[in-house]
Design a protein around this motif. Structure first.
Motif, PDB file in Angstrom:
ATOM      1  N   SER A 201       0.907  -1.185   0.073  1.00 20.46           N
ATOM      2  CA  SER A 201       0.025  -0.018  -0.023  1.00 20.46           C
ATOM      3  C   SER A 201       0.839   1.292  -0.094  1.00 20.46           C
ATOM      4  N   ARG A 202       0.023   2.364   0.100  1.00 14.45           N
ATOM      5  CA  ARG A 202       0.843   3.829  -0.035  1.00 14.45           C
ATOM      6  C   ARG A 202       0.822   4.240   1.097  1.00 14.45           C
ATOM      7  N   SER A 203       0.113   3.497   2.188  1.00 18.03           N
ATOM      8  CA  SER A 203       0.202   3.905   3.652  1.00 18.03           C
ATOM      9  C   SER A 203       1.612   4.548   4.360  1.00 18.03           C
ATOM     10  N   GLY A 204       1.817   6.043   4.312  1.00 18.35           N
ATOM     11  CA  GLY A 204       3.153   6.361   4.798  1.00 18.35           C
ATOM     12  C   GLY A 204       3.591   7.233   3.954  1.00 18.35           C
ATOM     13  N   GLY A 205       2.802   7.355   2.721  1.00 20.17           N
ATOM     14  CA  GLY A 205       3.367   8.223   1.448  1.00 20.17           C
ATOM     15  C   GLY A 205       3.808   7.462   0.588  1.00 20.17           C
ATOM     16  N   TRP A 206       3.587   7.571  -0.914  1.00 21.06           N
ATOM     17  CA  TRP A 206       3.888   6.809  -2.044  1.00 21.06           C
ATOM     18  C   TRP A 206       5.321   7.033  -2.199  1.00 21.06           C
ATOM     19  N   ARG A 207       6.046   7.963  -2.113  1.00 16.92           N
ATOM     20  CA  ARG A 207       7.384   7.950  -2.315  1.00 16.92           C
ATOM     21  C   ARG A 207       8.355   6.916  -1.313  1.00 16.92           C
ATOM     22  N   LYS A 208       7.703   7.061   0.005  1.00 20.05           N
ATOM     23  CA  LYS A 208       8.462   6.246   0.812  1.00 20.05           C
ATOM     24  C   LYS A 208       8.125   4.645   0.546  1.00 20.05           C
ATOM     25  N   THR A 209       7.251   4.405   0.226  1.00 22.40           N
ATOM     26  CA  THR A 209       6.511   3.198  -0.088  1.00 22.40           C
ATOM     27  C   THR A 209       6.860   2.506  -1.370  1.00 22.40           C
ATOM     28  N   GLU A 210       7.317   3.563  -2.521  1.00 21.33           N
ATOM     29  CA  GLU A 210       7.553   2.930  -3.587  1.00 21.33           C
ATOM     30  C   GLU A 210       8.481   1.978  -3.785  1.00 21.33           C
ATOM     31  N   PRO A 211       9.605   1.931  -3.147  1.00 17.31           N
ATOM     32  CA  PRO A 211      10.544   0.687  -3.332  1.00 17.31           C
ATOM     33  C   PRO A 211       9.894  -0.827  -2.990  1.00 17.31           C
ATOM     34  N   TYR A 212       8.951  -0.830  -2.306  1.00 18.82           N
ATOM     35  CA  TYR A 212       8.269  -2.043  -2.019  1.00 18.82           C
ATOM     36  C   TYR A 212       7.325  -2.598  -3.252  1.00 18.82           C
ATOM     37  N   ARG A 213       6.549  -1.498  -3.925  1.00 16.07           N
ATOM     38  CA  ARG A 213       6.032  -2.094  -5.076  1.00 16.07           C
ATOM     39  C   ARG A 213       7.025  -2.285  -6.129  1.00 16.07           C
ATOM     40  N   LEU A 214       8.090  -1.538  -6.092  1.00 18.32           N
ATOM     41  CA  LEU A 214       9.037  -1.901  -7.338  1.00 18.32           C
ATOM     42  C   LEU A 214       9.535  -3.260  -7.037  1.00 18.32           C
ATOM     43  N   MET A 215       9.895  -3.809  -5.832  1.00 11.50           N
ATOM     44  CA  MET A 215      10.398  -5.032  -5.533  1.00 11.50           C
ATOM     45  C   MET A 215       9.075  -6.154  -5.998  1.00 11.50           C
ATOM     46  N   ALA A 216       7.935  -5.705  -5.652  1.00  9.02           N
ATOM     47  CA  ALA A 216       6.708  -6.655  -5.999  1.00  9.02           C
ATOM     48  C   ALA A 216       6.712  -6.908  -7.702  1.00  9.02           C
ATOM     49  N   ALA A 217       6.865  -5.559  -8.065  1.00  6.66           N
ATOM     50  CA  ALA A 217       6.918  -5.516  -9.755  1.00  6.66           C
ATOM     51  C   ALA A 217       8.131  -6.323 -10.135  1.00  6.66           C
ATOM     52  N   SER A 218       9.359  -6.413  -9.581  1.00 12.27           N
ATOM     53  CA  SER A 218      10.207  -7.196 -10.170  1.00 12.27           C
ATOM     54  C   SER A 218      10.065  -8.595 -10.025  1.00 12.27           C
ATOM     55  N   CYS A 219       9.371  -9.138  -9.075  1.00  9.40           N
ATOM     56  CA  CYS A 219       9.155 -10.199  -8.650  1.00  9.40           C
ATOM     57  C   CYS A 219       8.035 -11.056  -9.740  1.00  9.40           C
ATOM     58  N   LEU A 220       6.892 -10.229 -10.048  1.00  4.60           N
ATOM     59  CA  LEU A 220       5.997 -10.406 -10.968  1.00  4.60           C
ATOM     60  C   LEU A 220       6.737 -10.510 -12.341  1.00  4.60           C
ATOM     61  N   LYS A 221       7.804  -9.699 -12.771  1.00  7.54           N
ATOM     62  CA  LYS A 221       8.312  -9.397 -13.889  1.00  7.54           C
ATOM     63  C   LYS A 221       9.027 -10.627 -14.142  1.00  7.54           C
ATOM     64  N   SER A 222       9.724 -11.156 -13.299  1.00 13.56           N
ATOM     65  CA  SER A 222      10.527 -12.426 -13.427  1.00 13.56           C
ATOM     66  C   SER A 222       9.892 -13.632 -13.684  1.00 13.56           C
ATOM     67  N   ALA A 223       8.709 -13.675 -12.934  1.00  9.32           N
ATOM     68  CA  ALA A 223       7.604 -14.905 -13.257  1.00  9.32           C
ATOM     69  C   ALA A 223       7.188 -14.714 -14.600  1.00  9.32           C
ATOM     70  N   SER A 224       6.657 -13.622 -14.783  1.00  6.44           N
ATOM     71  CA  SER A 224       5.871 -13.668 -16.300  1.00  6.44           C
ATOM     72  C   SER A 224       6.932 -13.729 -17.520  1.00  6.44           C
ATOM     73  N   ASP A 225       8.036 -13.228 -17.188  1.00  2.00           N
ATOM     74  CA  ASP A 225       9.389 -13.445 -18.286  1.00  2.00           C
ATOM     75  C   ASP A 225       9.486 -14.946 -18.364  1.00  2.00           C
ATOM     76  N   SER A 226       9.541 -15.789 -17.351  1.00  2.00           N
ATOM     77  CA  SER A 226       9.638 -17.055 -17.457  1.00  2.00           C
ATOM     78  C   SER A 226       8.685 -18.074 -17.964  1.00  2.00           C
ATOM     79  N   ILE A 227       7.469 -17.551 -17.934  1.00  2.00           N
ATOM     80  CA  ILE A 227       6.220 -18.045 -18.906  1.00  2.00           C
ATOM     81  C   ILE A 227       6.498 -17.602 -20.493  1.00  2.00           C
ATOM     82  N   MET A 228       6.851 -16.491 -20.581  1.00  2.00           N
ATOM     83  CA  MET A 228       7.048 -15.801 -21.863  1.00  2.00           C
ATOM     84  C   MET A 228       8.330 -16.789 -22.440  1.00  2.00           C
ATOM     85  N   ARG A 229       9.264 -17.388 -21.738  1.00  2.00           N
ATOM     86  CA  ARG A 229      10.256 -18.147 -22.418  1.00  2.00           C
ATOM     87  C   ARG A 229       9.894 -19.790 -22.309  1.00  2.00           C
ATOM     88  N   SER A 230       8.763 -20.053 -21.650  1.00  2.00           N
ATOM     89  CA  SER A 230       8.635 -21.608 -21.443  1.00  2.00           C
ATOM     90  C   SER A 230       7.485 -21.975 -22.283  1.00  2.00           C
TER      91      SER A 230
END
Length: 340
Positions: A181-210
Motif C-alpha cells: 500500500s501507499r500508507s506512509g506516503g507513495w514515495r516512501k513506500t514505492e521501493p516495496y511496489r518496485l520489488m513486487a513488480a520485479s518479482c512479478l516481471k521475473s515470473a511472467s518472463d519465465s512464462i514467456m520463455r517456456s
C-alpha cells in the motif's frame, strides 16, 4: 424439387449459424478489491482485532453476511446472464471468507471453485481467485513471495500464479496481485511496489520463455497508477498500439476514463488488467483495449459530499459503518475463445 432445395438451403444456413455460435465463445475475467472482507474471529497470528464485534468498528456476523451478499451481487451483475469465468478478489482474510462466498451466498449457484494465498501480511489479507471449472481447468497453483522485509518494509501479500486450460486446449496463465500500500506516503513506500513488480516481471518472463504461445493475464490492485515506475519501468506494461509485440506486456487500463479509486476528490486507476501481446494478436484466444472496462454500476456509487460528484459506496469511511460495497470499483475484461 424446388421445395427440397429450399429446405436444404435452410438446413445449411441453420447449421452454419450454429457452427459459428459454437466456434466463438466469450470468456470473462473480473478483478475487484472488495475492501476488507474479514470474518469476526481473531487469528492470534494476525492483526485483525479491528474487525471484531467488540472493536470500535463493531464488525458483526450480520455485517459480514451483508458484505458477502454485496460481493455476490457485484459478481452476478458483472455481465448480463453470463457470470465471469475468472474472478480475482483482493483483501480477503481467509478460506472461511472464501468458502462462505462460494458455498453459502447467492454465488453458490454459479458453481465456482477457488484458490487463494496464505500470505505473511500482518493484517492477514490475501488474494482469492474464483474460477469456473468447466471453462478453466486448473493445472497448477504457484505462490510467489515478495521479500519486502529485506529492504525494511512490512510483510506483504504474496502473488498468486494460476495456470489452467481453456476450451481451445491452450494454457492461460493468470497472475493476481495486491501490491504494498501507499500508507506512509507513495514515495516512501514505492521501493516495496518496485520489488513486487520485479518479482512479478521475473515470473511472467519465465512464462514467456517456456510457453510456445504465452497467454498471460496480470490483474489486481497495484496501488500504483498506469504511469508509475512499477508498471512502466519494471513491468514494461504500456497502452497497446497498432502493432503489439507478442512477448511484451500491455496495460488495457492505461488511458481509460474515470477510475477505480477516488482519493481526495481525484479519480485514478489502481486496479489494472495487463495482458501479453499474444492475447491482443492471438488466434485461439484474443482481446483488445476496448474489451477492458471499469464497472461503475449506479448501485456501487454514492454522492461525494466533500469533493462533489460520485464516489464508490464503501463499507466503512474511517470507523463509520456505511454498509456499502467497497472503496474500489471492479474491472472486467472480455476475451474471445475460438474453438478449433
Amino acid at each position: 424439387m424446388k421445395m427440397n432445395v429450399i429446405k436444404l438451403l435452410l438446413c445449411w444456413a441453420a447449421g452454419f449459424i450454429a457452427m459459428n455460435l459454437v466456434a466463438q465463445q466469450q470468456f470473462l475475467v473480473m478483478e475487484y478489491n472488495v475492501e476488507n472482507l474479514f470474518d469476526c474471529r481473531h487469528d492470534s497470528l494476525k492483526n485483525d482485532l479491528e474487525f471484531m464485534p467488540e472493536s470500535p468498528r463493531g464488525w458483526t456476523y450480520s455485517k459480514f453476511n451483508k458484505k458477502i451478499e454485496s460481493i455476490s451481487r457485484v459478481i452476478l451483475s458483472a455481465s448480463g446472464e453470463q457470470v465471469p469465468d475468472l474472478v480475482g478478489l483482493c483483501e480477503v482474510e481467509n478460506e472461511f471468507c472464501a468458502n462462505t462466498l462460494v458455498r453459502y451466498s447467492p454465488l453458490r449457484e454459479a458453481g465456482y471453485e477457488y484458490v487463494m494465498t496464505d500470505s505473511p501480511d500482518e493484517r492477514g489479507i490475501d488474494v482469492l481467485l474464483l474460477y469456473q471449472p468447466y471453462t478453466f481447468k486448473l493445472l497448477e497453483k504457484r505462490i510467489i513471495s515478495v521479500p519486502t522485509t529485506a529492504i525494511g518494509g512490512r510483510p506483504t501479500r504474496d502473488i498468486l500464479h494460476v495456470s489452467g486450460l481453456v476450451l481451445t486446449g491452450d494454457t492461460l496463465d493468470v497472475f493476481l496481485v495486491h501490491f504494498p500500500s501507499r500508507s506512509g506516503g507513495w514515495r516512501k513506500t514505492e521501493p516495496y511496489r518496485l520489488m513486487a513488480a520485479s518479482c512479478l516481471k521475473s515470473a511472467s518472463d519465465s512464462i514467456m520463455r517456456s510457453r510456445i504461445n504465452p497467454y498471460i493475464i496480470i490483474m489486481g490492485d497495484f496501488n500504483d497508477y498506469p504511469s508509475n515506475k512499477s508498471l512502466v519501468e519494471i513491468l514494461g506494461a504500456r497502452k497497446p498500439g497498432n502493432n503489439p509485440e507478442p512477448y511484451s506486456l500491455y496495460n488495457l487500463m492505461d488511458g481509460k476514463n474515470g477510475g477505480t479509486y477516488k482519493y481526495r476528490g481525484e479519480w485514478g486507476i489502481l486496479d489494472q488488467m495487463i495482458v501479453s501481446g499474444t492475447l491482443i494478436d492471438g488466434r485461439n484466444i484474443k482481446t483488445s483495449y476496448s474489451k477492458a472496462r471499469i464497472l461503475d454500476f449506479p448501485f456501487l456509487m454514492e454522492e461525494d459530499d466533500r469533493y462533489g460528484g460520485d464516489a464508490p459506496f464503501r463499507t466503512y469511511h474511517g470507523m463509520r459503518y456505511k454498509g456499502g460495497y467497497s472503496d474500489h470499483l471492479p474491472v472486467l475484461l472480455e476475451l474471445e475463445i475460438s474453438q478449433p
